[in-house]
Design a protein around this motif. Structure first.
Motif, mmCIF file in Angstrom:
data_model
loop_
_atom_site.group_PDB
_atom_site.id
_atom_site.type_symbol
_atom_site.label_atom_id
_atom_site.label_comp_id
_atom_site.label_asym_id
_atom_site.label_seq_id
_atom_site.Cartn_x
_atom_site.Cartn_y
_atom_site.Cartn_z
ATOM 1 N N TYR A 1 92.451 17.141 -3.585
ATOM 2 C CA TYR A 1 91.571 17.098 -1.912
ATOM 3 C C TYR A 1 93.118 16.915 -1.282
ATOM 4 N N ASN A 2 94.039 17.273 -1.291
ATOM 5 C CA ASN A 2 95.537 16.382 -0.728
ATOM 6 C C ASN A 2 95.637 18.115 0.658
ATOM 7 N N TRP A 3 96.311 17.614 1.719
ATOM 8 C CA TRP A 3 96.062 18.678 2.429
ATOM 9 C C TRP A 3 96.807 19.536 2.118
ATOM 10 N N ASP A 4 98.018 19.591 1.091
ATOM 11 C CA ASP A 4 99.362 20.175 1.333
ATOM 12 C C ASP A 4 99.203 20.903 -0.458
ATOM 13 N N ALA A 5 97.689 21.570 -1.190
ATOM 14 C CA ALA A 5 97.514 21.427 -2.263
ATOM 15 C C ALA A 5 98.260 22.641 -2.433
ATOM 16 N N ASP A 6 98.855 23.092 -3.568
ATOM 17 C CA ASP A 6 98.887 24.442 -4.368
ATOM 18 C C ASP A 6 98.377 25.810 -4.351
ATOM 19 N N PHE A 7 97.809 26.501 -3.555
ATOM 20 C CA PHE A 7 96.837 27.214 -3.249
ATOM 21 C C PHE A 7 97.457 29.153 -3.867
ATOM 22 N N ASP A 8 97.762 28.347 -4.586
ATOM 23 C CA ASP A 8 98.935 29.965 -5.091
ATOM 24 C C ASP A 8 97.946 29.855 -6.795
ATOM 25 N N ALA A 9 97.517 28.987 -7.319
ATOM 26 C CA ALA A 9 96.936 29.521 -8.451
ATOM 27 C C ALA A 9 95.521 30.718 -8.113
ATOM 28 N N CYS A 10 95.296 29.658 -6.650
ATOM 29 C CA CYS A 10 93.663 31.028 -6.306
ATOM 30 C C CYS A 10 93.277 32.126 -6.293
ATOM 31 N N ARG A 11 95.352 33.105 -5.020
ATOM 32 C CA ARG A 11 94.653 33.964 -5.096
ATOM 33 C C ARG A 11 93.966 35.136 -6.198
ATOM 34 N N THR A 12 94.587 35.447 -7.582
ATOM 35 C CA THR A 12 94.274 36.175 -7.981
ATOM 36 C C THR A 12 93.125 36.274 -8.238
ATOM 37 N N TYR A 13 91.874 34.618 -8.714
ATOM 38 C CA TYR A 13 91.058 34.886 -9.178
ATOM 39 C C TYR A 13 90.008 35.035 -7.685
ATOM 40 N N VAL A 14 90.709 34.479 -6.379
ATOM 41 C CA VAL A 14 89.869 34.842 -5.527
ATOM 42 C C VAL A 14 89.317 36.689 -4.996
ATOM 43 N N LYS A 15 90.889 36.660 -4.928
ATOM 44 C CA LYS A 15 90.952 38.704 -4.665
ATOM 45 C C LYS A 15 90.268 39.372 -6.243
ATOM 46 N N THR A 16 89.973 38.747 -7.488
ATOM 47 C CA THR A 16 88.686 39.469 -8.286
ATOM 48 C C THR A 16 87.447 40.053 -8.225
ATOM 49 N N ILE A 17 87.433 38.094 -7.915
ATOM 50 C CA ILE A 17 85.020 38.026 -7.216
ATOM 51 C C ILE A 17 84.795 38.710 -6.324
ATOM 52 N N VAL A 18 85.939 38.494 -4.717
ATOM 53 C CA VAL A 18 85.369 39.059 -3.782
ATOM 54 C C VAL A 18 85.733 41.415 -4.048
ATOM 55 N N LYS A 19 86.561 41.268 -4.460
ATOM 56 C CA LYS A 19 86.395 42.543 -5.485
ATOM 57 C C LYS A 19 84.519 42.754 -5.593
ATOM 58 N N ASN A 20 84.769 42.141 -6.759
ATOM 59 C CA ASN A 20 83.671 42.558 -7.620
ATOM 60 C C ASN A 20 82.066 42.219 -6.553
ATOM 61 N N ILE A 21 82.123 41.120 -5.191
ATOM 62 C CA ILE A 21 80.945 41.498 -4.586
ATOM 63 C C ILE A 21 80.808 42.596 -4.190
ATOM 64 N N LEU A 22 81.607 42.912 -3.447
ATOM 65 C CA LEU A 22 81.949 44.328 -2.372
ATOM 66 C C LEU A 22 81.881 45.968 -2.950
ATOM 67 N N LYS A 23 81.811 45.497 -4.417
ATOM 68 C CA LYS A 23 81.316 46.940 -5.224
ATOM 69 C C LYS A 23 80.515 46.594 -5.543
ATOM 70 N N ASN A 24 79.718 45.163 -6.469
ATOM 71 C CA ASN A 24 78.446 45.017 -7.328
ATOM 72 C C ASN A 24 76.826 44.655 -6.276
ATOM 73 N N GLY A 25 77.765 44.310 -5.012
ATOM 74 C CA GLY A 25 76.213 43.479 -4.225
ATOM 75 C C GLY A 25 76.121 42.096 -5.076
ATOM 76 N N LEU A 26 75.612 41.041 -3.916
ATOM 77 C CA LEU A 26 74.394 40.024 -4.390
ATOM 78 C C LEU A 26 72.863 40.378 -4.581
ATOM 79 N N PRO A 27 72.162 39.745 -5.198
ATOM 80 C CA PRO A 27 70.997 40.071 -4.599
ATOM 81 C C PRO A 27 70.319 39.141 -3.423
ATOM 82 N N GLU A 28 69.369 39.257 -2.610
ATOM 83 C CA GLU A 28 69.184 39.347 -1.802
ATOM 84 C C GLU A 28 68.843 37.503 -1.589
ATOM 85 N N GLY A 29 69.457 36.452 -0.704
ATOM 86 C CA GLY A 29 68.437 34.678 -1.178
ATOM 87 C C GLY A 29 69.964 34.401 -1.764
ATOM 88 N N VAL A 30 70.374 34.790 -2.306
ATOM 89 C CA VAL A 30 72.032 34.476 -3.437
ATOM 90 C C VAL A 30 73.351 34.332 -2.631
#
Length: 256
Positions: A136-165
């Motif tokens: 919850y800290n304003w100065d939290a370290d987001f560095d560990a998020c970068r790889t997982y954010v990128k991986t998941i977004v690329k998978n959504i763009l490639k595979n899509g999501l079903p309607e309503g999800v």
């Protein structure tokens, strides 16, 4: 004409929050980014929309980057509506919300402005995901998020999501090399034990601060809370059809 995907970014901590600045940086590596985010913190707003006051949404420059940014006076859900109907005048390829400062696991998804932006995008037929870091800290370290954010977004763009999800992704507050990977989970059953801190103003009037603690009532090892407590990124598919389909048959036995 760019062949890169058009990415809409929103959040609930406000457009200057470190979490969204990290998200913008990562998304610039993937596509063309447009940011429409609240001009002040909107945490806990849920799916509120602005209907009784005016909305303002103005271009803003916060830091260097190719992204286009707009600061909105409304809620996270307002930001998505404004982006689709007034700024873009079309649907983006994906809406990415966050990175939230703090948990949106388990029941928190109901209250979350971050997830409500993603849900609003899903209602509009846009693939969407909300990201949160368990810090919850304003100065939290987001560095560990970068790889997982990128991986998941690329998978959504490639595979899509079903309607309503849409996807609700929470990332544990750990160093990058301490995170074990991603677990696809269900939402844990839990609740908040609220406490109101009652105080008295200098004018002698009572006022309250809401406090409390989250209680995980679920012992399953397939939940988002278990994943986070055991060093994994949790990914929960969330649906916004709130019909309790399993109970329709029971209701039809009532004497109505």
């Amino acid at each position: 004409m760019s062949e890169r995907p058009l990415i809409l970014i929103c959040n609930d901590d406000g457009i200057t929050a470190p979490g969204i600045r990290t998200l913008i940086s990562v998304m610039n590596e993937i596509g063309d980014v447009v940011v429409v985010a609240p001009n002040n913190p909107q945490s806990g707003m849920g799916h509120a929309i602005t209907v009784n006051t005016t909305l303002r949404c103005n271009p803003i420059t916060i830091d260097d980057g190719p992204q286009l940014e707009y600061s909105c006076s409304g809620t996270p859900a307002d930001c998505v509506k404004m982006a689709v109907n007034e700024i873009l005048n079309k649907k983006p390829d994906i809406c990415v919300s966050g990175i939230n400062h703090g948990s949106n696991a388990s029941l928190n998804v109901i209250y979350s402005g971050t997830m409500s932006a993603a849900v609003e995008a899903g209602i509009e037929g846009i693939p969407a995901v909300g990201f949160s870091l368990m810090d919850y800290n304003w100065d939290a370290d987001f560095d560990a998020c970068r790889t997982y954010v990128k991986t998941i977004v690329k998978n959504i763009l490639k595979n899509g999501l079903p309607e309503g999800v849409v996807l609700n992704v929470n990332i544990p507050d750990l160093k990058k090399d301490e995170i074990k990977g991603i677990k696809v989970c269900r939402q844990a059953h839990g609740n908040w034990e609220e406490v109101f801190d009652k105080r008295v103003s200098p004018q002698g009037e009572d006022y309250y601060w809401l406090a409390g603690k989250f209680v995980n009532l679920d012992k399953g090892e397939d939940t988002d809370m278990w994943a986070l407590e055991n060093g994994y990124v949790s990914m929960v598919p969330v649906q916004f059809d709130m019909t309790a389909h399993h109970y329709i048959k029971n209701l039809n036995t009532w004497d109505l």
